[in-house]
Enzyme design. Structure first.
Site, PDB file in Angstrom:
ATOM      1  N   ASN A  61     -10.622  -8.443 146.977  1.00  0.00           N
ATOM      2  CA  ASN A  61     -10.901  -7.493 148.196  1.00  0.00           C
ATOM      3  C   ASN A  61     -11.531  -8.422 149.187  1.00  0.00           C
ATOM      4  O   ASN A  61     -12.086  -9.380 149.058  1.00  0.00           O
ATOM      5  CB  ASN A  61     -11.924  -6.252 147.893  1.00  0.00           C
ATOM      6  CG  ASN A  61     -13.129  -6.736 146.870  1.00  0.00           C
ATOM      7  OD1 ASN A  61     -13.097  -7.800 146.498  1.00  0.00           O
ATOM      8  ND2 ASN A  61     -14.254  -6.140 147.251  1.00  0.00           N
ATOM      9  N   ILE A  62     -11.079  -8.033 150.530  1.00  0.00           N
ATOM     10  CA  ILE A  62     -11.464  -8.681 151.913  1.00  0.00           C
ATOM     11  C   ILE A  62     -11.976  -7.727 152.753  1.00  0.00           C
ATOM     12  O   ILE A  62     -11.518  -6.660 153.120  1.00  0.00           O
ATOM     13  CB  ILE A  62     -10.236  -9.224 152.459  1.00  0.00           C
ATOM     14  CG1 ILE A  62      -9.207 -10.266 151.297  1.00  0.00           C
ATOM     15  CG2 ILE A  62     -10.624 -10.048 153.640  1.00  0.00           C
ATOM     16  CD1 ILE A  62      -8.088 -10.676 151.824  1.00  0.00           C
ATOM     17  N   GLU A  63     -13.465  -7.932 152.837  1.00  0.00           N
ATOM     18  CA  GLU A  63     -13.992  -6.909 153.603  1.00  0.00           C
ATOM     19  C   GLU A  63     -14.185  -7.343 155.025  1.00  0.00           C
ATOM     20  O   GLU A  63     -13.856  -8.410 155.567  1.00  0.00           O
ATOM     21  CB  GLU A  63     -15.541  -6.817 152.942  1.00  0.00           C
ATOM     22  CG  GLU A  63     -15.447  -6.159 151.667  1.00  0.00           C
ATOM     23  CD  GLU A  63     -16.581  -5.658 151.063  1.00  0.00           C
ATOM     24  OE1 GLU A  63     -17.815  -5.895 151.419  1.00  0.00           O
ATOM     25  OE2 GLU A  63     -16.790  -4.728 149.991  1.00  0.00           O
ATOM     26  N   CYS A 106      -8.697  -3.708 149.945  1.00  0.00           N
ATOM     27  CA  CYS A 106      -8.911  -3.631 148.485  1.00  0.00           C
ATOM     28  C   CYS A 106      -8.031  -4.914 147.780  1.00  0.00           C
ATOM     29  O   CYS A 106      -6.886  -5.167 148.348  1.00  0.00           O
ATOM     30  CB  CYS A 106      -8.522  -2.429 147.684  1.00  0.00           C
ATOM     31  SG  CYS A 106      -9.396  -0.818 148.190  1.00  0.00           S
ATOM     32  N   GLU A 119      -6.249  -4.442 145.397  1.00  0.00           N
ATOM     33  CA  GLU A 119      -4.888  -4.219 144.902  1.00  0.00           C
ATOM     34  C   GLU A 119      -3.834  -4.362 145.989  1.00  0.00           C
ATOM     35  O   GLU A 119      -2.742  -4.739 145.783  1.00  0.00           O
ATOM     36  CB  GLU A 119      -4.836  -2.686 144.440  1.00  0.00           C
ATOM     37  CG  GLU A 119      -5.595  -2.065 143.450  1.00  0.00           C
ATOM     38  CD  GLU A 119      -7.005  -1.888 143.547  1.00  0.00           C
ATOM     39  OE1 GLU A 119      -7.668  -2.602 144.462  1.00  0.00           O
ATOM     40  OE2 GLU A 119      -7.512  -1.113 142.697  1.00  0.00           O
ATOM     41  N   CYS A 132      -8.210   3.033 144.442  1.00  0.00           N
ATOM     42  CA  CYS A 132      -8.537   4.194 145.493  1.00  0.00           C
ATOM     43  C   CYS A 132      -7.194   4.838 145.738  1.00  0.00           C
ATOM     44  O   CYS A 132      -6.029   4.384 145.674  1.00  0.00           O
ATOM     45  CB  CYS A 132      -9.259   3.524 146.734  1.00  0.00           C
ATOM     46  SG  CYS A 132      -8.270   2.681 147.761  1.00  0.00           S
ATOM     47  N   CYS A 172      -4.712   2.898 147.838  1.00  0.00           N
ATOM     48  CA  CYS A 172      -3.893   1.816 147.005  1.00  0.00           C
ATOM     49  C   CYS A 172      -3.027   2.292 145.876  1.00  0.00           C
ATOM     50  O   CYS A 172      -1.882   1.827 145.758  1.00  0.00           O
ATOM     51  CB  CYS A 172      -5.143   0.800 146.073  1.00  0.00           C
ATOM     52  SG  CYS A 172      -6.102  -0.339 147.210  1.00  0.00           S
TER      53      CYS A 172
HETATM   54  N1  THU Z   1     -12.339  -1.871 146.021  1.00  0.00           N
HETATM   55  C1  THU Z   1     -11.133  -2.641 145.576  1.00  0.00           C
HETATM   56  O1  THU Z   1     -11.029  -3.849 145.839  1.00  0.00           O
HETATM   57  N2  THU Z   1     -10.381  -2.252 144.614  1.00  0.00           N
HETATM   58  C2  THU Z   1     -10.795  -1.026 144.101  1.00  0.00           C
HETATM   59  O2  THU Z   1     -10.112  -0.393 143.239  1.00  0.00           O
HETATM   60  C3  THU Z   1     -12.048  -0.155 144.382  1.00  0.00           C
HETATM   61  C4  THU Z   1     -12.794  -0.609 145.580  1.00  0.00           C
HETATM   62  C5  THU Z   1     -13.306  -2.742 146.855  1.00  0.00           C
HETATM   63  C6  THU Z   1     -13.218  -2.011 148.192  1.00  0.00           C
HETATM   64  C7  THU Z   1     -14.583  -2.718 149.053  1.00  0.00           C
HETATM   65  O3  THU Z   1     -14.495  -3.923 149.415  1.00  0.00           O
HETATM   66  C8  THU Z   1     -15.411  -2.866 147.481  1.00  0.00           C
HETATM   67  O4  THU Z   1     -14.559  -2.588 146.326  1.00  0.00           O
HETATM   68  C9  THU Z   1     -16.419  -1.481 147.817  1.00  0.00           C
HETATM   69  O5  THU Z   1     -15.643  -0.114 147.753  1.00  0.00           O
END
Ligand code: THU
Length: 132
Positions: free
Chosen positions: A45-47, A56, A58, A89, A92
């Site tokens: 994940n890259i915020e 996310c 995925e 989510c 995704c």
């Molecule tokens: N996140 C994912 O990368 N994949 C998931 O299946 C659920 C959530 C990440 C998004 C965000 O950066 C962090 O988890 C919290 O929601």
């Protein structure tokens, strides 16, 4: 789950998780996507400070696969910080379903619990009534 392929994919997802950029949630997720041609691509994940722009693990993996020239997916492994294995989510699910609506997913949490899902169960009818 208990075969060596899933164990290997989960180990790859666990390594990918280390590369997550998650300074806001501090919740790191790694993804390993097994392609039809047996290559494996990763995602994490890259915020973003504008939270809604977060991507996310995925979807990062899906982008990597497309850029590798392969859109046929065999299996997805996820590794997350949570005790309960993470489930993709809604966004995704829809993006994964574009390429593999019945994709098998295996997910492991930090404490070791493993769950399996089928994308067709998580997101039925991803295309129904759209553009036709
Ligand atoms: N996140 C994912 O990368 N994949 C998931 O299946 C659920 C959530 C990440 C998004 C965000 O950066 C962090 O988890 C919290 O929601």
């Amino acid at each position: 789950m208990n075969n060596s392929r899933d164990q290997e994919l989960l180990a790859t997802a666990r390594s990918a998780r280390e590369f997550a950029y998650a300074p806001y949630s501090r919740f790191k997720v790694g993804a390993a996507l097994l392609l039809e041609d047996e290559r494996v691509v990763c995602g994490a994940n890259i915020e973003n400070i504008s939270f809604g722009l977060t991507v996310c693990a995925e979807r990062v993996a899906v982008g990597a696969a497309v850029l590798c020239g392969c859109t046929a997916f065999e299996r997805l492994a996820l590794f997350s910080d949570s005790e309960e294995p993470v489930v993709p989510c809604g966004a995704c699910r829809q993006v994964l379903a574009e390429f593999a609506p019945e994709l098998g997913i295996v997910s492991q949490g930090l404490k070791g619990k493993v769950s399996e899902f089928n994308l067709g169960y998580l997101l039925p009818s991803p295309r129904q009534g759209i553009l036709r």
